[in-house]
Design a protein around this motif. Structure first.
Motif, PDB file in Angstrom:
ATOM      1  N   ARG A 123      33.780  99.232  48.514  1.00 57.44           N
ATOM      2  CA  ARG A 123      34.965  98.531  48.047  1.00 57.44           C
ATOM      3  C   ARG A 123      36.249  99.196  48.514  1.00 57.44           C
ATOM      4  O   ARG A 123      37.234  98.524  48.841  1.00 57.44           O
ATOM      5  N   GLY A 124      36.240 100.523  48.574  1.00 55.98           N
ATOM      6  CA  GLY A 124      37.421 101.204  49.073  1.00 55.98           C
ATOM      7  C   GLY A 124      37.713 100.833  50.519  1.00 55.98           C
ATOM      8  O   GLY A 124      38.866 100.587  50.893  1.00 55.98           O
ATOM      9  N   LYS A 125      36.641 100.759  51.331  1.00 54.84           N
ATOM     10  CA  LYS A 125      36.827 100.355  52.732  1.00 54.84           C
ATOM     11  C   LYS A 125      37.350  98.924  52.799  1.00 54.84           C
ATOM     12  O   LYS A 125      38.234  98.608  53.608  1.00 54.84           O
ATOM     13  N   ALA A 126      36.781  98.052  51.952  1.00 55.63           N
ATOM     14  CA  ALA A 126      37.184  96.644  51.986  1.00 55.63           C
ATOM     15  C   ALA A 126      38.653  96.494  51.606  1.00 55.63           C
ATOM     16  O   ALA A 126      39.409  95.762  52.266  1.00 55.63           O
ATOM     17  N   MET A 127      39.080  97.181  50.549  1.00 50.15           N
ATOM     18  CA  MET A 127      40.469  97.072  50.138  1.00 50.15           C
ATOM     19  C   MET A 127      41.405  97.702  51.158  1.00 50.15           C
ATOM     20  O   MET A 127      42.537  97.257  51.354  1.00 50.15           O
ATOM     21  N   ALA A 128      40.910  98.752  51.824  1.00 54.77           N
ATOM     22  CA  ALA A 128      41.716  99.344  52.885  1.00 54.77           C
ATOM     23  C   ALA A 128      41.907  98.360  54.030  1.00 54.77           C
ATOM     24  O   ALA A 128      42.988  98.265  54.613  1.00 54.77           O
ATOM     25  N   VAL A 129      40.840  97.614  54.362  1.00 54.55           N
ATOM     26  CA  VAL A 129      40.957  96.605  55.425  1.00 54.55           C
ATOM     27  C   VAL A 129      41.929  95.504  55.002  1.00 54.55           C
ATOM     28  O   VAL A 129      42.754  95.038  55.799  1.00 54.55           O
ATOM     29  N   ILE A 130      41.834  95.082  53.726  1.00 56.16           N
ATOM     30  CA  ILE A 130      42.771  94.061  53.232  1.00 56.16           C
ATOM     31  C   ILE A 130      44.202  94.593  53.287  1.00 56.16           C
ATOM     32  O   ILE A 130      45.136  93.902  53.725  1.00 56.16           O
ATOM     33  N   GLY A 131      44.399  95.830  52.836  1.00 56.27           N
ATOM     34  CA  GLY A 131      45.725  96.423  52.914  1.00 56.27           C
ATOM     35  C   GLY A 131      46.218  96.520  54.352  1.00 56.27           C
ATOM     36  O   GLY A 131      47.389  96.252  54.646  1.00 56.27           O
ATOM     37  N   ALA A 132      45.298  96.874  55.265  1.00 51.96           N
ATOM     38  CA  ALA A 132      45.670  96.940  56.674  1.00 51.96           C
ATOM     39  C   ALA A 132      46.018  95.558  57.211  1.00 51.96           C
ATOM     40  O   ALA A 132      46.930  95.409  58.036  1.00 51.96           O
ATOM     41  N   SER A 133      45.304  94.522  56.753  1.00 49.09           N
ATOM     42  CA  SER A 133      45.599  93.164  57.214  1.00 49.09           C
ATOM     43  C   SER A 133      46.982  92.725  56.744  1.00 49.09           C
ATOM     44  O   SER A 133      47.696  92.021  57.469  1.00 49.09           O
ATOM     45  N   ILE A 134      47.368  93.150  55.535  1.00 45.60           N
ATOM     46  CA  ILE A 134      48.717  92.850  55.054  1.00 45.60           C
ATOM     47  C   ILE A 134      49.737  93.563  55.933  1.00 45.60           C
ATOM     48  O   ILE A 134      50.787  93.013  56.283  1.00 45.60           O
ATOM     49  N   GLY A 135      49.416  94.799  56.310  1.00 42.87           N
ATOM     50  CA  GLY A 135      50.297  95.526  57.212  1.00 42.87           C
ATOM     51  C   GLY A 135      50.431  94.844  58.558  1.00 42.87           C
ATOM     52  O   GLY A 135      51.527  94.767  59.128  1.00 42.87           O
ATOM     53  N   VAL A 136      49.311  94.329  59.091  1.00 47.54           N
ATOM     54  CA  VAL A 136      49.350  93.596  60.360  1.00 47.54           C
ATOM     55  C   VAL A 136      50.216  92.344  60.210  1.00 47.54           C
ATOM     56  O   VAL A 136      51.031  92.020  61.086  1.00 47.54           O
ATOM     57  N   ALA A 137      50.023  91.620  59.094  1.00 42.71           N
ATOM     58  CA  ALA A 137      50.813  90.410  58.856  1.00 42.71           C
ATOM     59  C   ALA A 137      52.297  90.742  58.781  1.00 42.71           C
ATOM     60  O   ALA A 137      53.140  90.017  59.338  1.00 42.71           O
ATOM     61  N   PHE A 138      52.618  91.825  58.098  1.00 49.94           N
ATOM     62  CA  PHE A 138      54.020  92.232  57.986  1.00 49.94           C
ATOM     63  C   PHE A 138      54.600  92.577  59.361  1.00 49.94           C
ATOM     64  O   PHE A 138      55.712  92.176  59.704  1.00 49.94           O
ATOM     65  N   MET A 139      53.812  93.309  60.152  1.00 50.24           N
ATOM     66  CA  MET A 139      54.267  93.699  61.482  1.00 50.24           C
ATOM     67  C   MET A 139      54.515  92.473  62.357  1.00 50.24           C
ATOM     68  O   MET A 139      55.545  92.352  63.025  1.00 50.24           O
ATOM     69  N   LEU A 140      53.572  91.530  62.334  1.00 45.79           N
ATOM     70  CA  LEU A 140      53.728  90.316  63.138  1.00 45.79           C
ATOM     71  C   LEU A 140      54.895  89.466  62.626  1.00 45.79           C
ATOM     72  O   LEU A 140      55.638  88.871  63.413  1.00 45.79           O
ATOM     73  N   ALA A 141      55.053  89.417  61.301  1.00 45.37           N
ATOM     74  CA  ALA A 141      56.070  88.540  60.710  1.00 45.37           C
ATOM     75  C   ALA A 141      57.474  88.963  61.090  1.00 45.37           C
ATOM     76  O   ALA A 141      58.322  88.122  61.399  1.00 45.37           O
ATOM     77  N   VAL A 142      57.746  90.277  61.058  1.00 45.97           N
ATOM     78  CA  VAL A 142      59.103  90.716  61.359  1.00 45.97           C
ATOM     79  C   VAL A 142      59.408  90.613  62.852  1.00 45.97           C
ATOM     80  O   VAL A 142      60.566  90.730  63.262  1.00 45.97           O
ATOM     81  N   ILE A 143      58.366  90.410  63.659  1.00 44.90           N
ATOM     82  CA  ILE A 143      58.580  90.135  65.079  1.00 44.90           C
ATOM     83  C   ILE A 143      58.749  88.637  65.309  1.00 44.90           C
ATOM     84  O   ILE A 143      59.698  88.175  65.958  1.00 44.90           O
ATOM     85  N   ILE A 144      57.824  87.845  64.739  1.00 44.87           N
ATOM     86  CA  ILE A 144      57.824  86.403  64.978  1.00 44.87           C
ATOM     87  C   ILE A 144      58.944  85.697  64.225  1.00 44.87           C
ATOM     88  O   ILE A 144      59.563  84.762  64.724  1.00 44.87           O
ATOM     89  N   GLY A 145      59.221  86.143  62.974  1.00 50.59           N
ATOM     90  CA  GLY A 145      60.208  85.472  62.133  1.00 50.59           C
ATOM     91  C   GLY A 145      61.573  85.318  62.796  1.00 50.59           C
ATOM     92  O   GLY A 145      62.098  84.205  62.893  1.00 50.59           O
ATOM     93  N   PRO A 146      62.179  86.420  63.273  1.00 51.29           N
ATOM     94  CA  PRO A 146      63.484  86.264  63.918  1.00 51.29           C
ATOM     95  C   PRO A 146      63.446  85.382  65.158  1.00 51.29           C
ATOM     96  O   PRO A 146      64.369  84.595  65.393  1.00 51.29           O
ATOM     97  N   ALA A 147      62.383  85.497  65.961  1.00 49.20           N
ATOM     98  CA  ALA A 147      62.288  84.666  67.164  1.00 49.20           C
ATOM     99  C   ALA A 147      62.147  83.191  66.791  1.00 49.20           C
ATOM    100  O   ALA A 147      62.782  82.313  67.398  1.00 49.20           O
ATOM    101  N   LEU A 148      61.324  82.903  65.785  1.00 49.26           N
ATOM    102  CA  LEU A 148      61.110  81.519  65.366  1.00 49.26           C
ATOM    103  C   LEU A 148      62.371  80.937  64.734  1.00 49.26           C
ATOM    104  O   LEU A 148      62.741  79.781  65.009  1.00 49.26           O
ATOM    105  N   ALA A 149      63.053  81.730  63.903  1.00 48.56           N
ATOM    106  CA  ALA A 149      64.290  81.250  63.288  1.00 48.56           C
ATOM    107  C   ALA A 149      65.373  81.028  64.344  1.00 48.56           C
ATOM    108  O   ALA A 149      66.181  80.102  64.236  1.00 48.56           O
ATOM    109  N   GLY A 150      65.389  81.873  65.371  1.00 52.41           N
ATOM    110  CA  GLY A 150      66.349  81.690  66.434  1.00 52.41           C
ATOM    111  C   GLY A 150      66.145  80.383  67.183  1.00 52.41           C
ATOM    112  O   GLY A 150      67.098  79.769  67.673  1.00 52.41           O
ATOM    113  N   ALA A 151      64.897  79.921  67.248  1.00 51.03           N
ATOM    114  CA  ALA A 151      64.590  78.677  67.960  1.00 51.03           C
ATOM    115  C   ALA A 151      64.791  77.443  67.085  1.00 51.03           C
ATOM    116  O   ALA A 151      65.229  76.397  67.576  1.00 51.03           O
TER     117      ALA A 151
END
Length: 391
Positions: free
Chosen positions: A128-156
């Motif tokens: 379970r610790g590994k699973a929650m770590a993967v979920i936490g990492a996936s949130i981190g990936v989403a955050f990383m992608l969002a702050v890159i994609i969000g400004p570009a998408l809003a600009g368009a």
């Protein structure tokens, strides 16, 4: 992990990425592009940023507890549909009040508690610790992608483009739940919540140590993103549509640094110490808002903040699901998610109001006060039982 655990984790981690991507894309752009909405003020834009968290907070425990009774997947499926509807409402408005209404409706799709409980249902305790770590990492990936994609998408296409994409991502999430995520067997989910177990959770210092942690972390994150996009324009001369050029390397580097820290804390049994260090690291975000720092210093401080935040996102839910009894796991994650989204609401609302009256420095001072309160609570809850439960 066995094949069922791997399939469940792949499906739910993907669900988190798609759903959180839609949420996080708004953070770095709302206060910049929201200025063009009718009746817009800094305080109302801050409220719009945090309004999602208010309805989330009100519904996490009821829907988490409902998932203990009727099953996780029905609650998740309906919640995603409501979230998509709120995204459509926000995409079609040109008024800040319509934006707030859409954000509130988005928040009514409160599935975080049921989703975290489903992860726990479909993984064995030793994994379970590994699973929650993967979920936490996936949130981190989403955050990383969002702050890159969000400004570009809003600009368009402005904020409406982000909300239309968010609605589409919610529909993709519904498909993932239907086709990829297994349904727990009856033995893996106990029906009903015994009052004694939930009462034990509420009386546990370790529980409150964890849920207060996520409250303050999200308060600081949301309040940071009230002035930050505007500061990047004013101080660094970086147009809002180009913010992804800063956020991309910044978030990628923070994520790479966070992963070994997370693994080290888990393997060496130093989770509580890692959480305390991350608490201190969040103070770098408030420092970055103060005047007088060079562009390079501001970026370095933001990097420290994002490392600390991603570390908390990975470690806090893993610790909570280890300590919660299985029959109250949905209620426990509901409590966690309630405090998480209350932090989002408080950060957006307070950050917007303070920024309107005192600028970025006022938001920074609030951040330091929040960290002092958090440190005091951390010390007060540092009892033998809390140490046993919180790592």
């Amino acid at each position: 992990m066995n094949p069922i655990e791997r399939r469940a984790l792949a499906g739910l981690a993907s669900l988190y990425v798609f759903r959180m991507l839609g949420l996080f894309m708004v953070l770095p752009v709302l206060t910049v592009y929201g200025k063009d909405y009718q009746h817009s003020t800094p305080a109302l834009l801050g409220f719009a940023l945090g309004a999602y968290g208010l309805s989330q907070a009100l519904l996490q425990i009821p829907l988490g507890t409902l998932s203990d009774r009727i099953g996780r997947k029905p609650v998740i499926f309906v919640g995603l549909a409501v979230f998509a509807l709120g995204s459509v409402v926000a995409a079609m408005t040109d008024s800040v009040y319509g934006l707030i209404a859409g954000r509130v409706l988005q928040g009514c799709g409160a599935i975080a508690a049921a989703t975290m409980a489903l992860v726990a249902d479909l993984t064995r305790n030793e994994n379970r610790g590994k699973a929650m770590a993967v979920i936490g990492a996936s949130i981190g990936v989403a955050f990383m992608l969002a702050v890159i994609i969000g400004p570009a998408l809003a600009g368009a296409g402005g904020l409406s483009a982000i909300f239309w994409v968010t609605a589409a991502l919610a529909l993709v999430g519904m498909l993932l739940v239907w086709r990829l995520v297994p349904t727990p067997a009856p033995g893996e989910r106990r029906i009903g919540v015994r009052r004694g177990n939930f009462r034990q959770l509420l009386q546990s210092p370790g529980t409150w140590k964890l849920v207060c942690g996520v409250f303050f972390a999200h308060l600081l994150l949301t309040s940071l993103f009230v002035p930050l996009p505007l500061l990047l324009v004013d101080r660094l001369g970086l147009p809002s549509a180009e913010h992804w050029r800063l956020y991309g390397p910044l978030m990628a580097g923070a994520f790479v640094v966070m992963l070994p820290l997370m693994r080290m804390a888990e393997r060496r049994g130093r989770v509580s110490q890692a959480l305390a260090v991350a608490l201190v690291g969040l103070g770098a975000g408030s420092l970055a808002l103060l005047p007088g720092f060079s562009g390079a210093a501001m970026i370095a401080l933001l990097a420290v903040f994002f490392i600390a935040f991603n570390l908390l996102e990975a470690l806090l839910p893993a610790q909570l699901t280890r300590t919660a009894p299985p029959e109250a796991r949905g209620a426990a994650t509901g409590l966690y998610a309630t405090l998480q989204f209350l932090g989002t609401f408080a950060g957006g609302s307070l950050g917007g109001d303070l920024y309107g009256h005192g600028g970025a420095s006022a938001v920074a001072v609030m951040g330091f006060v929040v960290l002092l309160v958090w440190a005091l609570l951390w010390w007060l809850l540092r009892t033998p039982s809390a140490e046993t439960q919180a790592g």
